[in-house]
Design an enzyme around this catalytic site. Structure first.
Site, PDB file in Angstrom:
ATOM      1  N   GLU A  93       0.812  -1.213   0.000  1.00  0.00           N
ATOM      2  CA  GLU A  93       0.000   0.000   0.000  1.00  0.00           C
ATOM      3  C   GLU A  93       0.847   1.264   0.000  1.00  0.00           C
ATOM      4  O   GLU A  93       1.923   1.290   0.570  1.00  0.00           O
ATOM      5  CB  GLU A  93      -0.836   0.039   1.284  1.00  0.00           C
ATOM      6  CG  GLU A  93      -2.020  -0.849   1.227  1.00  0.00           C
ATOM      7  CD  GLU A  93      -2.455  -1.257   2.620  1.00  0.00           C
ATOM      8  OE1 GLU A  93      -2.679  -0.360   3.450  1.00  0.00           O
ATOM      9  OE2 GLU A  93      -2.547  -2.472   2.851  1.00  0.00           O
ATOM     10  N   CYS A 106       2.726   8.338   1.961  1.00  0.00           N
ATOM     11  CA  CYS A 106       3.187   7.379   2.969  1.00  0.00           C
ATOM     12  C   CYS A 106       3.577   6.092   2.232  1.00  0.00           C
ATOM     13  O   CYS A 106       2.729   5.450   1.625  1.00  0.00           O
ATOM     14  CB  CYS A 106       2.050   7.140   3.957  1.00  0.00           C
ATOM     15  SG  CYS A 106       2.418   5.884   5.178  1.00  0.00           S
ATOM     16  N   CYS A 113       5.868  -7.640   7.442  1.00  0.00           N
ATOM     17  CA  CYS A 113       6.844  -7.090   8.380  1.00  0.00           C
ATOM     18  C   CYS A 113       7.209  -8.167   9.390  1.00  0.00           C
ATOM     19  O   CYS A 113       6.380  -8.997   9.753  1.00  0.00           O
ATOM     20  CB  CYS A 113       6.238  -5.883   9.102  1.00  0.00           C
ATOM     21  SG  CYS A 113       7.394  -5.030  10.215  1.00  0.00           S
ATOM     22  N   CYS A 117       4.434  -5.879  15.775  1.00  0.00           N
ATOM     23  CA  CYS A 117       3.835  -5.058  16.834  1.00  0.00           C
ATOM     24  C   CYS A 117       2.384  -5.521  16.995  1.00  0.00           C
ATOM     25  O   CYS A 117       1.695  -5.766  15.996  1.00  0.00           O
ATOM     26  CB  CYS A 117       3.890  -3.577  16.452  1.00  0.00           C
ATOM     27  SG  CYS A 117       5.590  -3.007  16.181  1.00  0.00           S
ATOM     28  N   CYS A 120      -0.627  -3.851  15.021  1.00  0.00           N
ATOM     29  CA  CYS A 120      -0.377  -3.438  13.636  1.00  0.00           C
ATOM     30  C   CYS A 120      -0.782  -4.539  12.657  1.00  0.00           C
ATOM     31  O   CYS A 120      -0.497  -5.717  12.871  1.00  0.00           O
ATOM     32  CB  CYS A 120       1.098  -3.109  13.471  1.00  0.00           C
ATOM     33  SG  CYS A 120       1.539  -2.597  11.793  1.00  0.00           S
ATOM     34  N   SER A 194      10.207   6.472   9.602  1.00  0.00           N
ATOM     35  CA  SER A 194       9.672   5.986  10.882  1.00  0.00           C
ATOM     36  C   SER A 194      10.224   4.588  11.148  1.00  0.00           C
ATOM     37  O   SER A 194      10.219   3.731  10.275  1.00  0.00           O
ATOM     38  CB  SER A 194       8.146   5.944  10.814  1.00  0.00           C
ATOM     39  OG  SER A 194       7.615   5.387  12.007  1.00  0.00           O
ATOM     40  N   SER A 217       9.087   4.850  16.855  1.00  0.00           N
ATOM     41  CA  SER A 217       7.871   4.281  17.440  1.00  0.00           C
ATOM     42  C   SER A 217       8.149   3.868  18.873  1.00  0.00           C
ATOM     43  O   SER A 217       8.750   2.839  19.130  1.00  0.00           O
ATOM     44  CB  SER A 217       7.419   3.067  16.618  1.00  0.00           C
ATOM     45  OG  SER A 217       6.942   3.513  15.369  1.00  0.00           O
ATOM     46  N   LEU A 218       7.712   4.690  19.809  1.00  0.00           N
ATOM     47  CA  LEU A 218       7.997   4.438  21.225  1.00  0.00           C
ATOM     48  C   LEU A 218       6.858   3.625  21.855  1.00  0.00           C
ATOM     49  O   LEU A 218       7.077   2.527  22.354  1.00  0.00           O
ATOM     50  CB  LEU A 218       8.188   5.781  21.936  1.00  0.00           C
ATOM     51  CG  LEU A 218       8.690   5.751  23.364  1.00  0.00           C
ATOM     52  CD1 LEU A 218      10.039   5.074  23.471  1.00  0.00           C
ATOM     53  CD2 LEU A 218       8.772   7.175  23.941  1.00  0.00           C
ATOM     54  N   ASN A 293      -5.828   2.967  15.113  1.00  0.00           N
ATOM     55  CA  ASN A 293      -6.757   2.659  14.027  1.00  0.00           C
ATOM     56  C   ASN A 293      -7.190   1.208  14.182  1.00  0.00           C
ATOM     57  O   ASN A 293      -6.337   0.327  14.187  1.00  0.00           O
ATOM     58  CB  ASN A 293      -6.048   2.775  12.667  1.00  0.00           C
ATOM     59  CG  ASN A 293      -6.018   4.194  12.169  1.00  0.00           C
ATOM     60  OD1 ASN A 293      -7.033   4.882  12.154  1.00  0.00           O
ATOM     61  ND2 ASN A 293      -4.843   4.630  11.772  1.00  0.00           N
ATOM     62  N   CYS A 336      -2.208   1.136   8.439  1.00  0.00           N
ATOM     63  CA  CYS A 336      -1.058   0.346   8.016  1.00  0.00           C
ATOM     64  C   CYS A 336      -1.290  -1.113   7.616  1.00  0.00           C
ATOM     65  O   CYS A 336      -1.474  -1.978   8.471  1.00  0.00           O
ATOM     66  CB  CYS A 336      -0.092   0.329   9.196  1.00  0.00           C
ATOM     67  SG  CYS A 336       1.386   1.169   8.832  1.00  0.00           S
TER      68      CYS A 336
HETATM   69  N1  SAH Z   1       7.881   0.022  11.048  1.00  0.00           N
HETATM   70  C1  SAH Z   1       7.905   1.430  11.198  1.00  0.00           C
HETATM   71  C2  SAH Z   1       7.046   2.186  10.217  1.00  0.00           C
HETATM   72  C3  SAH Z   1       5.680   1.669   9.901  1.00  0.00           C
HETATM   73  S1  SAH Z   1       4.274   2.048  10.839  1.00  0.00           S
HETATM   74  C4  SAH Z   1       7.546   1.813  12.605  1.00  0.00           C
HETATM   75  O1  SAH Z   1       7.098   0.950  13.355  1.00  0.00           O
HETATM   76  O2  SAH Z   1       7.753   2.957  12.987  1.00  0.00           O
HETATM   77  C5  SAH Z   1       4.128   3.765  11.136  1.00  0.00           C
HETATM   78  C6  SAH Z   1       3.497   4.036  12.501  1.00  0.00           C
HETATM   79  O3  SAH Z   1       2.130   3.576  12.557  1.00  0.00           O
HETATM   80  C7  SAH Z   1       4.241   3.331  13.625  1.00  0.00           C
HETATM   81  O4  SAH Z   1       4.402   4.216  14.705  1.00  0.00           O
HETATM   82  C8  SAH Z   1       3.293   2.204  13.964  1.00  0.00           C
HETATM   83  O5  SAH Z   1       3.473   1.734  15.270  1.00  0.00           O
HETATM   84  C9  SAH Z   1       1.946   2.864  13.753  1.00  0.00           C
HETATM   85  N2  SAH Z   1       0.823   1.908  13.652  1.00  0.00           N
HETATM   86  C10 SAH Z   1       0.849   0.631  13.261  1.00  0.00           C
HETATM   87  N3  SAH Z   1      -0.373   0.080  13.333  1.00  0.00           N
HETATM   88  C11 SAH Z   1      -1.203   1.034  13.788  1.00  0.00           C
HETATM   89  C12 SAH Z   1      -2.606   1.090  14.078  1.00  0.00           C
HETATM   90  N4  SAH Z   1      -3.374   0.037  13.900  1.00  0.00           N
HETATM   91  N5  SAH Z   1      -3.095   2.255  14.515  1.00  0.00           N
HETATM   92  C13 SAH Z   1      -2.311   3.335  14.663  1.00  0.00           C
HETATM   93  N6  SAH Z   1      -1.000   3.356  14.398  1.00  0.00           N
HETATM   94  C14 SAH Z   1      -0.440   2.223  13.979  1.00  0.00           C
END
Ligand code: SAH
Length: 352
Positions: A93, A106, A113, A117, A120, A194, A217-218, A293, A336
């Protein structure tokens, strides 16, 4: 048959070499590059300042581009999610986010991946493969071409599917092609990467010597909670992560953004906000709050608006600069990696 090489997979400074490898003069390579990035041609037949022989060699062994658009969905605000078709049948995407005088793209860096997480969609089926540099570069070109003549892509955020630092060489080449005046000529300050934040990768990004933006991403103010939420990255000790972010700032003079996805009942309590203040006190940074989301099949929810506001107030009162991501694209499944999963599942149902 050898697979065709794609011209967008070449580094910007690789075109002269390609030409001389085939017995052409270097300027033919420079002309070719101009057709690819300046005139955005898709066909060798249009490249009338190249010799017939060179065009013949090119069309036998290479293609100009490799991405196609499988489908697109647009919401009322103009946010558009493109599901892109790769040459091996995989899909990723890319999302266009128009906002004021900005058009932000984006982009994805991997199919799936490996970090997984828990909230995600991108990691739900693991990592399929890395994208090639050209597949990353072209996402910005495709979106540009979908805009009206008068509009330009102004910003790129590497925040789509994948962990960019796990496809590092391709990422760096794409950054170079976007940024280079002979590529897309996009200013480094308009490009943000990111990452889940591996300190050695943050140092490598800093050593590129460019003012790219960095977002980390903290998602948690405590080690144990971060390990639960980011199983593939949470083991990095928080002090090491912060130290790397600080080095990035010292080297690039760009304040790092810490992203924090707010998950109801998990990391969005007032005490989490207070701990985050402690952790980031005096740190040259921004915090980007992202209300979760929703993702099909995952139990996590975004907190009610009052909790989001309360969290934000606590940070702001302690002097932290907060930005809040508008929850866009819910209706078009722009969270995402969701579009890709939904499409795959729908096709599996059709077949099965
Ligand atoms: N792998 C990288 C970049 C991809 S995601 C990273 O983790 O930073 C970009 C951002 O969207 C990250 O902060 C990720 O944690 C966040 N993200 C992933 N899934 C999400 C969701 N369902 N709702 C909101 N943010 C989300």
């Amino acid at each position: 048959m050898k697979p065709l090489r794609c011209l967008t997979d070449l580094p910007v400074d690789g075109f002269e070499q390609l030409a001389t490898d085939w017995g052409q003069r270097p300027f033919a390579g420079r002309n070719l590059r101009r057709w690819v990035y300046e005139r955005r041609s898709h066909h060798f037949s249009e490249m009338t300042d190249l010799s017939g022989k060179f065009r013949g060699q090119l069309s036998e062994a290479t293609v100009v581009r490799s991405l196609g658009i499988h489908s697109r969905r647009e919401d009322d605000g103009g946010t558009t999610a493109f599901l892109l078709q790769l040459d091996d049948g995989q899909r990723v995407e890319t999302v266009l986010i128009p906002e004021g005088d900005r058009n932000t793209v984006c982009v994805s860096t991997q199919v799936g991946c490996a970090v997984a997480c828990v909230f995600c969609a991108s990691g739900m089926k693991g990592l399929r493969r890395n994208l090639r540099a050209g597949e990353i570069v072209e996402q910005v070109m495709l979106v540009q071409e979908s805009l009206p003549e008068t509009e330009r892509v102004t910003n790129v955020v590497v925040m789509g599917i994948g962990e960019p630092t796990m496809n590092f060489a391709a990422l760096c080449q794409a950054l170079e092609t976007w940024n280079h005046p002979d590529g897309l000529g996009l200013g480094a300050r308009r490009i943000t990467i990111s990452t889940v934040g591996y300190p050695n990768k943050i140092d490598q990004l800093a050593s590129l010597g460019k003012e790219f933006g960095l977002a980390v991403s903290l998602h948690a103010p405590r080690q144990d909670l971060r390990e639960q939420l980011l199983p593939g990255a949470g083991k990095v000790p928080l002090p090491d992560l912060l130290a790397a972010a600080r080095r990035y700032y010292q080297k690039t003079h760009r304040r790092v953004t810490f992203e924090y996805v707010l998950l109801d009942g998990i990391n969005a309590f007032a005490r989490d906000a207070e701990q985050l203040c402690q952790l980031l006190r005096g740190f040259p940074c921004f915090v980007n709050l992202i209300p979760m989301n929703p993702v099909d099949g995952l139990p996590y929810r975004r907190p009610p608006a009052e909790m989001v506001n309360a969290f934000r107030n606590i940070l702001e009162q302690s002097g932290i600069e907060v930005t809040q991501r508008k929850t866009r694209g819910d209706g078009i499944a722009a969270a995402c990696g969701q579009l890709r999963l939904r499409e795959e599942d729908a096709e599996a149902t059709e077949v099965g």
